[in-house]
Design an enzyme around this catalytic site. Structure first.
Site, PDB file in Angstrom:
ATOM      1  N   LYS A 126      17.127  18.099 -49.359  1.00 54.25           N
ATOM      2  CA  LYS A 126      16.898  18.105 -47.911  1.00 54.25           C
ATOM      3  C   LYS A 126      16.297  16.761 -47.533  1.00 54.25           C
ATOM      4  O   LYS A 126      15.687  16.094 -48.380  1.00 54.25           O
ATOM      5  CB  LYS A 126      15.928  19.225 -47.526  1.00 54.25           C
ATOM      6  CG  LYS A 126      15.986  19.623 -46.067  1.00 54.25           C
ATOM      7  CD  LYS A 126      17.106  20.613 -45.764  1.00 54.25           C
ATOM      8  CE  LYS A 126      17.306  20.791 -44.278  1.00 54.25           C
ATOM      9  NZ  LYS A 126      18.332  21.818 -43.979  1.00 54.25           N
ATOM     10  N   ASP A 166      21.344  19.066 -39.602  1.00 51.04           N
ATOM     11  CA  ASP A 166      20.368  20.148 -39.420  1.00 51.04           C
ATOM     12  C   ASP A 166      19.839  19.957 -37.996  1.00 51.04           C
ATOM     13  O   ASP A 166      20.520  19.334 -37.167  1.00 51.04           O
ATOM     14  CB  ASP A 166      19.254  20.069 -40.484  1.00 51.04           C
ATOM     15  CG  ASP A 166      18.345  21.299 -40.506  1.00 51.04           C
ATOM     16  OD1 ASP A 166      18.786  22.349 -40.982  1.00 51.04           O
ATOM     17  OD2 ASP A 166      17.193  21.221 -40.023  1.00 51.04           O
TER      18      ASP A 166
END
Ligand code: NDP
Length: 446
Positions: A126, A166
């Site tokens: 991430k 995201d």
């Protein structure tokens, strides 16, 4: 000895090692609670969770850029390479002022289990930045993303680490970052997913997280002989995941009555049909406006500064951000007759809310299972890039649907208790863990 510690000792160590990272502690604790009894019964896995809770690598870097006034702005960039046991690191980039190391470590940790559940060969990662795209011009977003990628490109690659979007990172941002990567590396590769259709993207990727979430909810509902037809659905957020969850829930016969953003929620008791949703897509993805404008346009209520969980519903799909359902709001949902909560966002339910759902034994699909459709379709985009092929919309959608059905089966396999109740939290955590743990055991102490 480390391998014989109990849950409290394990968590005390994680907290001491990662101070001031509350979101990361919360995510690790939730998984550890499911895994400790399982590991007790399967002692070969002792010590593995401790290794998974330690990122393989963390990059933190400065991102300088010039705003439209010619002034220097400085943001902080991150990439967490959490676990590469079953494939290249894979996970989105988040651009939001609330981004911290803690938030990204929690997301990277969750991603490890989620990616494993998809059955595709993807490790967990991430990244992102505390940059806020809201209120910035296209030019400023481009300047920032180019500077961000100038540093990030050192650490990623089509076979090593493949970021995606995201919160705050959609088609525009992926485009600017892909362009900069290509320019710096002279490579046209599948180094990012969520690309445009004309330059290596996959059909159904924009829809995938929202659709997948609804497919997962549908599977949960089936276990009770239920479906979306005639159900009232409450959705939070109004970004990518919320938009396509709304579309699929409506297509399946549900009536979606709320959407939200960080300023409040709209309540449209007539339901958000295809035409109204088209307005939301234009408002959010092109004009980059606020959801309150929906209320003005369609003459419904806008509730400022509140979240939609007090609205009576059958199904709730939280699709905005972490910890957006407080323990009280969780209880309100259950007391108002909600039978199913399927998490489109990552960790939107606080531990107290999850407790309320499990106590009343409603259908509760945690994000790492219920929103895995996005990364699964990113995996399909990677496959198409490697094959230099593009699959049809029907083919990708069918693969996505089957993946969600299989994730549900995995949750059922590992989460069903003797009474027949499926605890999807345990199911997702254990189901996601086994494959990664087996790979780590096979690969030795790395
Ligand atoms: P978007 O940026 O497209 O939309 C995010 C939405 O959530 C916006 O409506 C935003 O409102 C709202 N929001 C964000 N932060 C907050 C906050 N702190 N408080 C209140 N509202 C907030 O993001 P996505 O739709 O892509 O992501 C939503 C969630 O889904 C995230 O948790 C993400 O991690 C998760 N997810 C996304 C996937 C994907 O494929 N995109 C895959 C799997 C999970 P505002 O505009 O006012 O900020």
């Amino acid at each position: 000895m480390a391998t014989n510690q109990n849950l409290e000792q394990f968590m005390a160590k994680v907290i001491a090692k990662n101070p001031a990272e509350p979101e990361f502690h919360q995510a690790v604790k939730e998984v550890a609670e499911s895994l400790f009894p399982f590991i007790e019964e399967n002692p070969k896995y002792k010590g593995i969770l401790e290794r998974i809770a330690e990122p393989e690598r963390v990059f933190i870097f400065r991102v300088p850029w010039l705003d439209d006034k010619g002034e220097v702005q400085i943001n902080r960039g991150f990439r967490i390479q959490m676990n590469g046991a079953i494939g290249p690191y894979k996970g989105g980039l988040r651009f939001h002022p609330t981004v911290t190391l803690s938030v990204l470590k929690f997301l990277a940790f969750e991603q490890v289990f989620k990616n494993s559940l998809t059955t595709l060969p993807m490790g967990g990662g991430k990244g992102g930045s505390d940059f806020d795209p809201k209120g910035k011009s296209d030019n400023e977003v481009m300047k920032f993303t180019q500077s961000f990628m100038t540093e990030l490109q050192k650490y990623i690659g089509a076979d090593t680490d493949v970021p995606a979007g995201d919160i705050g990172v959609g088609g525009r941002e992926i485009g600017f970052m892909f362009g900069q990567y290509k320019r710096l590396r002279s490579e046209f590769t599948g180094v990012l997913t969520g690309k445009g259709l004309d330059w290596g993207g996959s059909l159904v990727r924009p829809e995938a997280t929202g659709y997948g979430n609804v497919y997962f909810a549908e599977e949960m509902l089936k276990t009770k002989g239920q479906n979306f037809k005639g159900k009232t659905v409450v959705i939070s957020g109004s970004g990518n995941v919320a938009q396509y969850a709304t579309q699929k829930a409506t297509q399946l016969g549900g009536k979606v009555v709320t959407l939200s953003d960080s300023e409040g929620y709209i309540y449209d008791p007539k339901g958000i049909d295809a035409e109204k949703l088209a307005f939301v897509l234009e408002l959010k993805n092109v004009k980059r406006g606020r959801i309150s404008e929906y209320a003005k346009k369609f003459g419904c209520e806008f509730v400022a500064g509140k979240r939609p969980w007090g609205v009576k519903c059958d199904i709730a799909l939280p699709c905005a951000t972490q910890n957006e359902i407080s323990p009280e709001e969780g209880k309100t949902l259950v007391n108002n007759g909600c039978i199913c909560v399927s998490e489109g966002a990552n960790m939107p339910s606080t531990p107290g809310a999850v407790e309320a759902f499990l106590e009343k034994k409603i259908l509760f699909g945690p994000g790492k299972a219920a929103n895995a459709g996005g990364v699964a379709t990113s995996g399909l985009e990677m496959s198409q890039n490697s094959l230099r092929l593009s699959w049809s919309r029907e083919e990708v959608d069918e693969r996505l649907h089957n993946i969600m059905i299989n994730i549900h089966k995995t949750c059922e396999k590992y989460g069903k208790d003797k009474s027949g109740f499926i605890n999807y939290v345990n199911g997702a955590n254990i189901g996601g863990f086994v494959k990664v743990a087996n790979a780590m055991l096979a690969q030795g102490l790395v």
